[in-house]
Design a protein around this motif. Sequence first.
Motif, mmCIF file in Angstrom:
data_model
loop_
_atom_site.group_PDB
_atom_site.id
_atom_site.type_symbol
_atom_site.label_atom_id
_atom_site.label_comp_id
_atom_site.label_asym_id
_atom_site.label_seq_id
_atom_site.Cartn_x
_atom_site.Cartn_y
_atom_site.Cartn_z
ATOM 1 N N PHE A 69 50.993 86.062 14.573
ATOM 2 C CA PHE A 69 51.092 85.066 15.548
ATOM 3 C C PHE A 69 51.868 85.182 16.637
ATOM 4 O O PHE A 69 51.521 85.080 17.721
ATOM 5 N N THR A 70 53.215 85.430 16.403
ATOM 6 C CA THR A 70 54.079 85.625 17.349
ATOM 7 C C THR A 70 53.775 87.025 18.012
ATOM 8 O O THR A 70 54.272 86.819 19.506
ATOM 9 N N GLY A 71 53.659 87.918 17.665
ATOM 10 C CA GLY A 71 53.199 88.930 18.074
ATOM 11 C C GLY A 71 52.137 89.136 19.164
ATOM 12 O O GLY A 71 52.144 89.583 20.282
ATOM 13 N N ALA A 72 51.118 88.280 18.545
ATOM 14 C CA ALA A 72 49.856 87.914 19.487
ATOM 15 C C ALA A 72 50.275 87.137 20.639
ATOM 16 O O ALA A 72 49.954 87.392 21.890
ATOM 17 N N ARG A 73 50.982 86.207 20.695
ATOM 18 C CA ARG A 73 51.545 85.418 21.641
ATOM 19 C C ARG A 73 52.318 86.160 22.779
ATOM 20 O O ARG A 73 52.004 86.123 23.938
ATOM 21 N N ARG A 74 53.056 87.094 22.352
ATOM 22 C CA ARG A 74 53.706 88.211 23.237
ATOM 23 C C ARG A 74 52.770 88.968 23.990
ATOM 24 O O ARG A 74 52.745 89.433 25.175
ATOM 25 N N ALA A 75 51.874 89.671 23.222
ATOM 26 C CA ALA A 75 50.951 90.684 23.828
ATOM 27 C C ALA A 75 49.782 90.185 24.735
ATOM 28 O O ALA A 75 49.626 91.008 25.329
ATOM 29 N N LEU A 76 49.447 88.949 24.394
ATOM 30 C CA LEU A 76 48.393 88.448 25.056
ATOM 31 C C LEU A 76 48.652 88.092 26.610
ATOM 32 O O LEU A 76 49.592 87.813 26.850
ATOM 33 N N ARG A 77 47.695 88.487 27.453
ATOM 34 C CA ARG A 77 47.750 88.268 29.005
ATOM 35 C C ARG A 77 47.610 86.619 29.089
ATOM 36 O O ARG A 77 47.259 86.141 28.230
ATOM 37 N N PRO A 78 48.053 85.969 30.154
ATOM 38 C CA PRO A 78 47.874 84.497 30.586
ATOM 39 C C PRO A 78 46.440 84.486 30.279
ATOM 40 O O PRO A 78 45.730 85.010 30.926
ATOM 41 N N GLY A 79 46.144 83.381 29.689
ATOM 42 C CA GLY A 79 44.582 83.144 29.602
ATOM 43 C C GLY A 79 43.822 83.845 28.548
ATOM 44 O O GLY A 79 42.757 83.571 27.916
ATOM 45 N N GLY A 80 44.921 84.774 27.606
ATOM 46 C CA GLY A 80 44.027 85.308 26.474
ATOM 47 C C GLY A 80 44.124 84.873 25.379
ATOM 48 O O GLY A 80 44.677 83.742 25.199
ATOM 49 N N GLU A 81 43.140 85.184 24.339
ATOM 50 C CA GLU A 81 42.744 84.254 23.199
ATOM 51 C C GLU A 81 43.148 84.938 21.996
ATOM 52 O O GLU A 81 43.012 86.232 21.751
#
Length: 393
Positions: free
Chosen positions: A340-352
């Motif tokens: 979850f923390t990795g996804a939060r960092r890797a996602l662009r603004p507005g990414g899901e």
Amino acid sequence: MNSFTTSWGAYRLTRFPEDPREQLRAWDAADEYLLRRLAGETEEPAVPVALSGTVVVLGDRWGALTTALAGHTPVVQISDSYLGQRATAANLERNGVPAGAVRLLTTTEPPPERIDVLLVRVPKSLALLEDQLHRLAPALHPDSVVLAAGMVTEIHTSTLQLFERLVGPTRTSLAVRKARLVFSTPDPGQARPANPWPLRYALPDGIGAVSGRTVTNFAGVFCADRLDIGTRFLLQHLPPTAAAGGRTRVVDLGCGNGVLGTAVALADPRADLLFVDESHQAVASAEATFRANAPAGARAEFLAGDALAAVPADSVDLVLNNPPFHSHRATTDAAAWRMFTGARRALRPGGELWVVGNRHLGYHVKLRRLFGNCETVAANPKFVILRAVTSRG
């Protein structure tokens, strides 16, 4: 950090990624029992095992066996776990083991052609053990030493029968501190059945674009002989990915056999896929599934890694995740939290981030803490699908 005391000395060992709050050790009683037997210190009549020639350690979970032995003989470690091998590399360096003393191989790479000593940490997956013994048995010779170790809950009649069928005559030790040893005598002339792995099966109908498609499962992959019911639920609710004027970057995180990412590619051939898992067997399965089913022009990368640690920040549009909640038999949410923390960092603004999990695991609490939001997309009596969106600010 804990000190692992053996007949050859004491070693400072940790798991990977290292966490000062982590209470789980990087070894257990089975590792200790095996090393005592190698040193000739067990209660049964025993002499030290000659650690010479090619010494192979299979399934060493965090590098405890490899680190203890590497100072005395060259060792080849074979592991399915990316995290386990990162732990091994860190523990070797921490304890001053010279570079080159250990050769690190994955379970998908060709094994040594000759093995003089084979040491096995019995894995949770009997299928993975079966596949690896099929791969390693041809390299054994009549004088090879084959010694396995596991906790009593890991060694069953089926485990012993597997060694009997693929290696040779096998016996087991008495239990010591809830650990047990397995002794197997190689019989090179023994006829062996064909290796049944990888396993392939057709997916059921009613799951979108991948309905009826054939998936490939290498040994050790979760739910290798059937579609995981959590994944099935998410397949029935996949988000649209087609984006106007560009390609959507989608990650199948903890990809297993790659069904989720392959479904995205079939629904949207313009999507750029990244399949990530800490299991080398899983990454191989995902690649085989994708190659067999993806439409022409579909693009994908395949990565064995620590969640999304190697993925650049703000580079991903969508992450699909069915996280595990076990790590080497320990029930823990550490893997899910890293994902979850990795996804939060890797996602662009507005990414899901879309997550499927058992309802009782309470992933919505963690997602709200990380993302500031969490929406329930769908739910049934057992599973829930959650959607978290990165802030545009």
